[in-house]
Design an enzyme around this catalytic site. Structure first.
Site, PDB file in Angstrom:
ATOM      1  N   ARG A  51      -7.120  -0.340  -7.910  1.00 10.64           N
ATOM      2  CA  ARG A  51      -8.055   0.785  -7.848  1.00 10.64           C
ATOM      3  C   ARG A  51      -7.340   2.138  -7.853  1.00 10.64           C
ATOM      4  O   ARG A  51      -7.879   3.127  -8.325  1.00 10.64           O
ATOM      5  CB  ARG A  51      -8.918   0.678  -6.585  1.00 10.64           C
ATOM      6  CG  ARG A  51      -9.946  -0.411  -6.631  1.00 10.64           C
ATOM      7  CD  ARG A  51     -10.563  -0.621  -5.280  1.00 10.64           C
ATOM      8  NE  ARG A  51      -9.526  -0.837  -4.272  1.00 10.64           N
ATOM      9  CZ  ARG A  51      -9.737  -1.028  -2.988  1.00 10.64           C
ATOM     10  NH1 ARG A  51     -10.957  -1.005  -2.521  1.00 10.64           N
ATOM     11  NH2 ARG A  51      -8.744  -1.235  -2.157  1.00 10.64           N
ATOM     12  N   LYS A 148      -3.262 -18.099  -3.361  1.00 14.99           N
ATOM     13  CA  LYS A 148      -3.828 -18.735  -2.168  1.00 14.99           C
ATOM     14  C   LYS A 148      -4.355 -17.654  -1.234  1.00 14.99           C
ATOM     15  O   LYS A 148      -3.912 -16.518  -1.351  1.00 14.99           O
ATOM     16  CB  LYS A 148      -2.772 -19.592  -1.483  1.00 14.99           C
ATOM     17  CG  LYS A 148      -1.785 -18.820  -0.604  1.00 14.99           C
ATOM     18  CD  LYS A 148      -1.038 -19.752   0.309  1.00 14.99           C
ATOM     19  CE  LYS A 148      -0.605 -19.048   1.565  1.00 14.99           C
ATOM     20  NZ  LYS A 148       0.198 -19.784   2.472  1.00 14.99           N
ATOM     21  N   HIS A 178       3.254 -21.720  -4.440  1.00 15.71           N
ATOM     22  CA  HIS A 178       4.623 -21.382  -4.837  1.00 15.71           C
ATOM     23  C   HIS A 178       5.641 -22.435  -4.390  1.00 15.71           C
ATOM     24  O   HIS A 178       6.737 -22.490  -4.921  1.00 15.71           O
ATOM     25  CB  HIS A 178       5.006 -19.972  -4.387  1.00 15.71           C
ATOM     26  CG  HIS A 178       5.197 -19.828  -2.927  1.00 15.71           C
ATOM     27  ND1 HIS A 178       4.166 -19.583  -2.065  1.00 15.71           N
ATOM     28  CD2 HIS A 178       6.306 -19.897  -2.160  1.00 15.71           C
ATOM     29  CE1 HIS A 178       4.629 -19.509  -0.842  1.00 15.71           C
ATOM     30  NE2 HIS A 178       5.921 -19.704  -0.866  1.00 15.71           N
ATOM     31  N   ASP A 235      -3.107 -22.500   6.583  1.00 12.67           N
ATOM     32  CA  ASP A 235      -2.132 -21.652   5.900  1.00 12.67           C
ATOM     33  C   ASP A 235      -0.980 -22.467   5.304  1.00 12.67           C
ATOM     34  O   ASP A 235      -0.406 -22.075   4.295  1.00 12.67           O
ATOM     35  CB  ASP A 235      -1.579 -20.631   6.910  1.00 12.67           C
ATOM     36  CG  ASP A 235      -0.812 -19.505   6.239  1.00 12.67           C
ATOM     37  OD1 ASP A 235      -1.369 -18.914   5.291  1.00 12.67           O
ATOM     38  OD2 ASP A 235       0.337 -19.236   6.639  1.00 12.67           O
ATOM     39  N   HIS A 240       0.719 -26.250   1.034  1.00 14.33           N
ATOM     40  CA  HIS A 240       2.141 -26.494   0.756  1.00 14.33           C
ATOM     41  C   HIS A 240       2.619 -27.866   1.231  1.00 14.33           C
ATOM     42  O   HIS A 240       3.259 -28.610   0.500  1.00 14.33           O
ATOM     43  CB  HIS A 240       3.014 -25.439   1.443  1.00 14.33           C
ATOM     44  CG  HIS A 240       2.620 -24.031   1.135  1.00 14.33           C
ATOM     45  ND1 HIS A 240       2.302 -23.624  -0.134  1.00 14.33           N
ATOM     46  CD2 HIS A 240       2.503 -22.931   1.910  1.00 14.33           C
ATOM     47  CE1 HIS A 240       2.003 -22.340  -0.113  1.00 14.33           C
ATOM     48  NE2 HIS A 240       2.107 -21.892   1.113  1.00 14.33           N
ATOM     49  N   LYS A 331       5.487 -20.955  13.478  1.00  9.93           N
ATOM     50  CA  LYS A 331       6.063 -19.611  13.473  1.00  9.93           C
ATOM     51  C   LYS A 331       6.858 -19.414  14.748  1.00  9.93           C
ATOM     52  O   LYS A 331       6.641 -20.108  15.737  1.00  9.93           O
ATOM     53  CB  LYS A 331       4.958 -18.566  13.376  1.00  9.93           C
ATOM     54  CG  LYS A 331       4.208 -18.657  12.067  1.00  9.93           C
ATOM     55  CD  LYS A 331       3.367 -17.439  11.816  1.00  9.93           C
ATOM     56  CE  LYS A 331       2.771 -17.483  10.428  1.00  9.93           C
ATOM     57  NZ  LYS A 331       3.759 -17.371   9.343  1.00  9.93           N
TER      58      LYS A 331
HETATM   59  P1  NAP Z   1      -2.105  -6.423  -0.672  1.00  7.21           P
HETATM   60  O1  NAP Z   1      -0.721  -5.960  -0.409  1.00  7.21           O
HETATM   61  O2  NAP Z   1      -3.191  -6.048   0.276  1.00  7.21           O
HETATM   62  O3  NAP Z   1      -2.493  -5.901  -2.137  1.00  7.21           O
HETATM   63  C1  NAP Z   1      -3.786  -6.010  -2.645  1.00  7.21           C
HETATM   64  C2  NAP Z   1      -3.802  -5.440  -4.051  1.00  7.21           C
HETATM   65  O4  NAP Z   1      -5.121  -5.557  -4.562  1.00  7.21           O
HETATM   66  C3  NAP Z   1      -3.429  -3.978  -4.128  1.00  7.21           C
HETATM   67  O5  NAP Z   1      -2.750  -3.751  -5.342  1.00  7.21           O
HETATM   68  C4  NAP Z   1      -4.795  -3.290  -4.157  1.00  7.21           C
HETATM   69  O6  NAP Z   1      -4.660  -2.035  -4.745  1.00  7.21           O
HETATM   70  C5  NAP Z   1      -5.576  -4.286  -5.001  1.00  7.21           C
HETATM   71  N1  NAP Z   1      -7.010  -4.243  -4.788  1.00  7.21           N
HETATM   72  C6  NAP Z   1      -7.684  -4.272  -3.600  1.00  7.21           C
HETATM   73  N2  NAP Z   1      -9.006  -4.202  -3.802  1.00  7.21           N
HETATM   74  C7  NAP Z   1      -9.185  -4.130  -5.144  1.00  7.21           C
HETATM   75  C8  NAP Z   1     -10.319  -4.019  -5.978  1.00  7.21           C
HETATM   76  N3  NAP Z   1     -11.574  -3.966  -5.483  1.00  7.21           N
HETATM   77  N4  NAP Z   1     -10.138  -3.974  -7.313  1.00  7.21           N
HETATM   78  C9  NAP Z   1      -8.900  -4.011  -7.841  1.00  7.21           C
HETATM   79  N5  NAP Z   1      -7.780  -4.109  -7.109  1.00  7.21           N
HETATM   80  C10 NAP Z   1      -7.926  -4.157  -5.782  1.00  7.21           C
HETATM   81  O7  NAP Z   1      -2.186  -8.002  -0.828  1.00  7.21           O
HETATM   82  P2  NAP Z   1      -1.006  -9.011  -1.216  1.00  7.21           P
HETATM   83  O8  NAP Z   1      -0.239  -9.351   0.017  1.00  7.21           O
HETATM   84  O9  NAP Z   1      -0.251  -8.481  -2.393  1.00  7.21           O
HETATM   85  O10 NAP Z   1      -1.827 -10.318  -1.604  1.00  7.21           O
HETATM   86  C11 NAP Z   1      -2.484 -10.467  -2.836  1.00  7.21           C
HETATM   87  C12 NAP Z   1      -2.994 -11.911  -2.949  1.00  7.21           C
HETATM   88  O11 NAP Z   1      -1.892 -12.787  -2.867  1.00  7.21           O
HETATM   89  C13 NAP Z   1      -3.937 -12.344  -1.821  1.00  7.21           C
HETATM   90  O12 NAP Z   1      -4.843 -13.303  -2.348  1.00  7.21           O
HETATM   91  C14 NAP Z   1      -3.018 -13.047  -0.844  1.00  7.21           C
HETATM   92  O13 NAP Z   1      -3.702 -13.996  -0.060  1.00  7.21           O
HETATM   93  C15 NAP Z   1      -2.065 -13.710  -1.803  1.00  7.21           C
HETATM   94  N6  NAP Z   1      -0.748 -14.024  -1.231  1.00  7.21           N
HETATM   95  C16 NAP Z   1       0.087 -13.046  -0.820  1.00  7.21           C
HETATM   96  C17 NAP Z   1       1.337 -13.361  -0.307  1.00  7.21           C
HETATM   97  C18 NAP Z   1       2.316 -12.310   0.135  1.00  7.21           C
HETATM   98  O14 NAP Z   1       3.441 -12.689   0.459  1.00  7.21           O
HETATM   99  N7  NAP Z   1       1.977 -11.045   0.144  1.00  7.21           N
HETATM  100  C19 NAP Z   1       1.725 -14.701  -0.218  1.00  7.21           C
HETATM  101  C20 NAP Z   1       0.850 -15.680  -0.660  1.00  7.21           C
HETATM  102  C21 NAP Z   1      -0.381 -15.332  -1.174  1.00  7.21           C
HETATM  103  P3  NAP Z   1      -5.784  -0.877  -4.540  1.00  7.21           P
HETATM  104  O15 NAP Z   1      -6.056  -0.793  -3.072  1.00  7.21           O
HETATM  105  O16 NAP Z   1      -5.190   0.344  -5.129  1.00  7.21           O
HETATM  106  O17 NAP Z   1      -6.975  -1.335  -5.308  1.00  7.21           O
END
Ligand code: NAP
Length: 484
Positions: A51, A148, A178, A235, A240, A331
């Site tokens: 966004r 996930k 992963h 989780d 996994h 954890k």
């Molecule tokens: P995050 O840091 O909160 O990032 C979320 C992303 O989505 C941001 O780029 C945000 O940018 C965008 N976003 C939010 N609302 C949106 C909307 N309405 N339209 C378009 N874009 C939108 O989350 P994350 O940790 O990267 O996780 C992303 C996904 O990966 C989730 O499903 C999470 O469960 C999964 N995951 C993450 C990890 C990890 O290590 N981080 C590990 C396993 C799985 P804007 O706010 O600018 O829109």
């Protein structure tokens, strides 16, 4: 030894959530590394979407900063980074909104693979799928990658599968876990099915038990509110650890083919027995060492969510009848380690007097740290002290065995994204697999919720709750040491 790098087809990859944590830490640095390795073709393109109202330059600067932070210095080549960044663009899109979709469509090229990585909250997956379809951005060859968690129970997983299925065929949906992208996990299949050595012994007749451990030293700091809604079972275990269990327990597929492999994994999940309450230990870490405990980090001071779980799992089929699988994850444990240990039975008869020196053969598959395999074997203790036995490891760290730096073993995400472009779903979960996993997990969770059970406290930096030790001791077995 330098591994062969075969470039994948040219692609346009859209990363929804391109500014998020996962994209910054894993997806974008991983793509850079594939570009550096020559696997991503010159005319492939990456399009970030979120966004935030960013210029393309500002997004490229973010990607550059992510590479600087998350790629080892020795792999940061200024000229290659500049070339890589030149292949990146950005569109501002709200998954729930109407703006930006035409701009995105204009960026997509014909005749290249179109892939869409949903690196956003799962609540947005349905909206994204629907809009890609409605705006004719996804063509018949397009693939979507979903992160996930895939649901939080059977009902929500079914609903998610249904909404994705209304816009994409199963062959277009890549549900990422992963763990399946880790080199060692794939090697598990190579070791089992490309060698004659182990498979004849791979059954309850010769295997005493299997241990799967995923131990983390970190707590839930910063993610407490999110984690508190899931806990270790949802989780870690449901996805996994069950995937790891399936790869150890499955029958040989007729071919290394996505559906053949996934059919065999599904049979294992369906053969999992319901778990008796006495075969599960749940824990929650306590404050210690100047740091707050689990309860200090989540929003609910009375939370009953587990940050640790240990369980004894039985697989009801011919191969595994009588061989328990012990799973544990938590954890704030003593060390960060992930491993699978397969403990073999005693030889039927010992010709040696040194009964005390005898120890079981154990095949250890290390996922982290230092991915590799270790086979604990008995040999004669060196020297003139008579025929005394000792246990030694045949140790193969992949980085050493393959003559590469540990940093050069591709990260799971790199490998999986390349598989998406290749159109190979072997290492991705099929919809029915995910549903079967929830179908097994749901009653277990409902059981402890229904009984109102509280997890046991355990000290941060320990190996988990005492009852987890008892889970093994009462069977005359012991957990392997948790060491980094
Ligand atoms: P995050 O840091 O909160 O990032 C979320 C992303 O989505 C941001 O780029 C945000 O940018 C965008 N976003 C939010 N609302 C949106 C909307 N309405 N339209 C378009 N874009 C939108 O989350 P994350 O940790 O990267 O996780 C992303 C996904 O990966 C989730 O499903 C999470 O469960 C999964 N995951 C993450 C990890 C990890 O290590 N981080 C590990 C396993 C799985 P804007 O706010 O600018 O829109």
């Amino acid at each position: 030894m330098v591994s062969r790098v075969i470039p994948v087809e040219s692609f346009d990859l859209v990363i929804f959530g391109g500014t998020g944590d996962l994209a910054r830490r894993k997806i974008l640095p991983g793509l850079y590394r594939r570009y550096l390795a020559g696997q991503m073709t010159e005319d492939s393109r990456i399009i970030g979407a979120a966004r935030a109202d960013l210029t393309e330059e500002a997004f490229r600067a973010q990607v550059g900063a992510a590479i600087e932070q998350f790629v080892p210095k020795a792999r940061q080549d200024t000229a290659v980074i500049a070339e890589f960044l030149a292949r990146i663009s950005y569109v501002s899109i709200d998954a729930k909104g109407t703006g930006g979709w035409e701009a995105l469509r204009a960026k997509m090229r014909p005749d290249v693979v179109r892939a869409f990585y949903f690196s956003v909250a799962p609540s947005l997956f349905g909206e994204l799928a629907e809009r890609l379809h409605r705006h004719s951005i996804a063509d018949a060859r397009a693939r979507i990658v979903v992160e996930k968690p895939f649901g939080r129970d059977l009902a929500s997983a079914k609903a998610l599968n249904a909404v994705l299925a209304s816009h994409f065929s199963e062959g277009q949906i890549y549900r990422i876990d992963h763990y399946l992208g880790k080199e060692t996990v794939q090697n598990l299949m190579a070791v089992r099915f490309a060698n004659i050595l182990f498979e004849p012994l791979w059954k309850s007749e010769y295997i005493d038990h299997v241990q799967i451990t995923v131990a983390e030293t970190v707590g839930v700091e910063g993610r407490g509110a999110y984690y508190d809604k899931s806990g270790a079972m949802r989780d870690m275990v449901q996805n996994h650890m069950m995937q790891l269990l399936c790869l150890i327990a499955m029958e040989p597929p007729y071919h290394f083919d996505p559906d053949a492999v996934r059919d065999e994994k599904l049979k294992v999940i369906r053969a999992l027995q319901p778990i008796a309450p006495g075969d599960i230990v749940r824990g929650q870490y306590l404050a210690g060492g100047g740091e707050g405990g689990y309860l200090e980090h989540c929003e609910d001071p009375g939370s009953r969510t587990e940050s640790y779980i240990a369980m004894k799992v039985a697989i009801a089929n011919w191969r595994w009848q009588g061989t328990p699988f012990y799973l544990r994850t938590g954890k704030k444990l003593r060390a960060r380690t992930s491993e699978i240990a397969i403990t073999f039975k005693q030889p039927p008869h010992s010709i040696f007097d040194d009964a005390e020196g005898w120890k079981e053969n154990v095949l250890v598959i290390r996922l982290q740290p230092n991915e590799g395999m270790e086979l604990m074997m008995m040999i004669k203790e060196p020297g003139p002290g008579g025929m005394r036995l000792m246990q030694v490891p045949l140790d193969m760290a992949f980085a050493d065995a393959l003559g590469v730096e540990a940093d050069d073993v591709p990260d799971a995400y790199e490998r999986l994204i390349m598989d998406v472009i290749r159109g190979n779903q072997t290492l991705f979960m099929r919809g029915d697999e995910v549903e079967a996993a929830w179908a097994w997990t749901d009653p277990i969770i409902q059981g402890w919720e229904g009984r109102g059970e509280r997890p046991q406290g355990y000290d941060a930096g320990s190996t988990g709750p005492d009852d987890a030790l008892m889970l093994m001791h009462r069977d005359g077995r012991r957990w392997r040491e948790i060491k980094g």
